[in-house]
Write a protein that holds these residues in place. Structure first.
Motif, PDB file in Angstrom:
ATOM      1  N   UNK A  61      32.225  43.823  52.283  1.00  8.14           N
ATOM      2  CA  UNK A  61      33.574  45.019  52.163  1.00  8.14           C
ATOM      3  C   UNK A  61      32.873  46.281  51.574  1.00  8.14           C
ATOM      4  N   UNK A  62      31.386  46.183  51.739  1.00 12.30           N
ATOM      5  CA  UNK A  62      30.795  47.380  51.301  1.00 12.30           C
ATOM      6  C   UNK A  62      31.352  48.568  52.223  1.00 12.30           C
ATOM      7  N   UNK A  63      31.653  49.712  51.658  1.00 16.66           N
ATOM      8  CA  UNK A  63      32.102  50.892  52.476  1.00 16.66           C
ATOM      9  C   UNK A  63      30.924  51.654  52.989  1.00 16.66           C
ATOM     10  N   UNK A  64      31.122  52.871  53.767  1.00 15.73           N
ATOM     11  CA  UNK A  64      30.299  53.500  54.246  1.00 15.73           C
ATOM     12  C   UNK A  64      29.691  54.391  53.152  1.00 15.73           C
ATOM     13  N   UNK A  65      30.645  54.995  52.251  1.00 21.21           N
ATOM     14  CA  UNK A  65      30.117  55.763  51.154  1.00 21.21           C
ATOM     15  C   UNK A  65      29.104  55.107  50.184  1.00 21.21           C
ATOM     16  N   UNK A  66      29.388  53.799  50.027  1.00 16.87           N
ATOM     17  CA  UNK A  66      28.542  52.781  49.065  1.00 16.87           C
ATOM     18  C   UNK A  66      27.230  52.724  49.843  1.00 16.87           C
ATOM     19  N   UNK A  67      27.146  52.575  51.058  1.00 15.38           N
ATOM     20  CA  UNK A  67      25.967  52.283  51.878  1.00 15.38           C
ATOM     21  C   UNK A  67      25.070  53.631  51.795  1.00 15.38           C
ATOM     22  N   UNK A  68      25.662  54.522  52.000  1.00 20.70           N
ATOM     23  CA  UNK A  68      25.132  56.061  51.935  1.00 20.70           C
ATOM     24  C   UNK A  68      24.464  56.480  50.530  1.00 20.70           C
ATOM     25  N   UNK A  69      25.186  56.051  49.511  1.00 18.63           N
ATOM     26  CA  UNK A  69      24.577  56.203  48.051  1.00 18.63           C
ATOM     27  C   UNK A  69      23.440  55.277  48.078  1.00 18.63           C
ATOM     28  N   UNK A  70      23.359  53.940  48.363  1.00 17.74           N
ATOM     29  CA  UNK A  70      22.400  53.073  48.334  1.00 17.74           C
ATOM     30  C   UNK A  70      21.221  53.665  49.330  1.00 17.74           C
ATOM     31  N   UNK A  71      21.320  54.089  50.434  1.00 21.52           N
ATOM     32  CA  UNK A  71      20.320  54.539  51.225  1.00 21.52           C
ATOM     33  C   UNK A  71      19.588  55.557  50.424  1.00 21.52           C
ATOM     34  N   UNK A  72      20.395  56.633  49.800  1.00 18.74           N
ATOM     35  CA  UNK A  72      19.893  57.858  49.072  1.00 18.74           C
ATOM     36  C   UNK A  72      19.094  57.188  47.947  1.00 18.74           C
ATOM     37  N   UNK A  73      19.637  56.279  47.378  1.00 24.99           N
ATOM     38  CA  UNK A  73      18.950  55.651  46.182  1.00 24.99           C
ATOM     39  C   UNK A  73      17.542  55.110  46.589  1.00 24.99           C
ATOM     40  N   UNK A  74      17.749  54.389  47.571  1.00 21.17           N
ATOM     41  CA  UNK A  74      16.527  53.552  47.834  1.00 21.17           C
ATOM     42  C   UNK A  74      15.304  54.491  48.483  1.00 21.17           C
ATOM     43  N   UNK A  75      15.930  55.611  49.189  1.00 24.94           N
ATOM     44  CA  UNK A  75      14.877  56.767  49.709  1.00 24.94           C
ATOM     45  C   UNK A  75      14.022  57.470  48.510  1.00 24.94           C
ATOM     46  N   UNK A  76      15.052  57.671  47.219  1.00 24.92           N
ATOM     47  CA  UNK A  76      14.345  58.138  46.142  1.00 24.92           C
ATOM     48  C   UNK A  76      13.486  57.118  45.505  1.00 24.92           C
ATOM     49  N   UNK A  77      13.756  55.920  45.645  1.00 23.38           N
ATOM     50  CA  UNK A  77      12.554  55.032  44.898  1.00 23.38           C
ATOM     51  C   UNK A  77      11.550  54.752  45.806  1.00 23.38           C
ATOM     52  N   UNK A  78      11.631  54.886  47.055  1.00 23.90           N
ATOM     53  CA  UNK A  78      10.655  54.868  48.024  1.00 23.90           C
ATOM     54  C   UNK A  78       9.690  55.980  47.630  1.00 23.90           C
ATOM     55  N   UNK A  79      10.254  57.112  47.580  1.00 25.83           N
ATOM     56  CA  UNK A  79       9.552  58.527  47.380  1.00 25.83           C
ATOM     57  C   UNK A  79       8.550  58.163  45.957  1.00 25.83           C
ATOM     58  N   UNK A  80       9.324  57.570  45.095  1.00 28.64           N
ATOM     59  CA  UNK A  80       8.432  57.695  43.708  1.00 28.64           C
ATOM     60  C   UNK A  80       7.341  56.446  43.967  1.00 28.64           C
ATOM     61  N   UNK A  81       7.753  55.408  44.659  1.00 27.39           N
ATOM     62  CA  UNK A  81       6.693  54.221  44.915  1.00 27.39           C
ATOM     63  C   UNK A  81       5.448  54.682  45.871  1.00 27.39           C
ATOM     64  N   UNK A  82       5.969  55.463  46.813  1.00 28.12           N
ATOM     65  CA  UNK A  82       4.631  56.215  47.652  1.00 28.12           C
ATOM     66  C   UNK A  82       3.825  57.283  46.647  1.00 28.12           C
TER      67      UNK A  82
END
Length: 99
Positions: A61-82
């Motif tokens: 039931x996850x919608x596109x907006x929730x998935x975009x937010x997740x992708x954005x947050x994961x991108x930030x987390x990956x940037x920090x980890x790198x």
């Protein structure tokens, strides 16, 4: 350990998202300890976000907006980890310097 003539990449960005560096002879100084603490927090939050992402992706039931937010947050987390990995990698002793 950072040599006195090397700069430490800090786990935060400066103006215009440019990298910040610390020039310090010792790793026990205030800014070094703050950077260590910030790295630990960033990696911990990244691990929590990764666990949350598995839940979101498993929910049909996850919608596109929730998935975009997740992708954005994961991108930030990956940037920090790198950034953390890069900083720590630069502080490892070089093979020609190892005893």
């Amino acid at each position: 350990m950072t040599e006195s003539n090397e700069l430490r990449l800090l786990p935060w960005s400066g103006p215009d998202d440019k990298p910040c560096y610390l020039s310090a002879d010792e790793s026990a100084g205030y800014l070094s300890r703050l950077a260590d603490s910030t790295e630990e927090i960033q990696l911990g939050l990244g691990a929590e976000l990764l666990a949350h992402s598995a839940e979101v992706l498993a929910d049909k039931d996850s919608d596109a907006q929730e998935l975009r937010l997740l992708a954005s947050d994961l991108s930030d987390a990956l940037r920090n980890a790198v950034r953390v990995a890069t900083s720590r990698g630069h502080r490892l002793p070089r093979r020609d310097q190892a005893s």
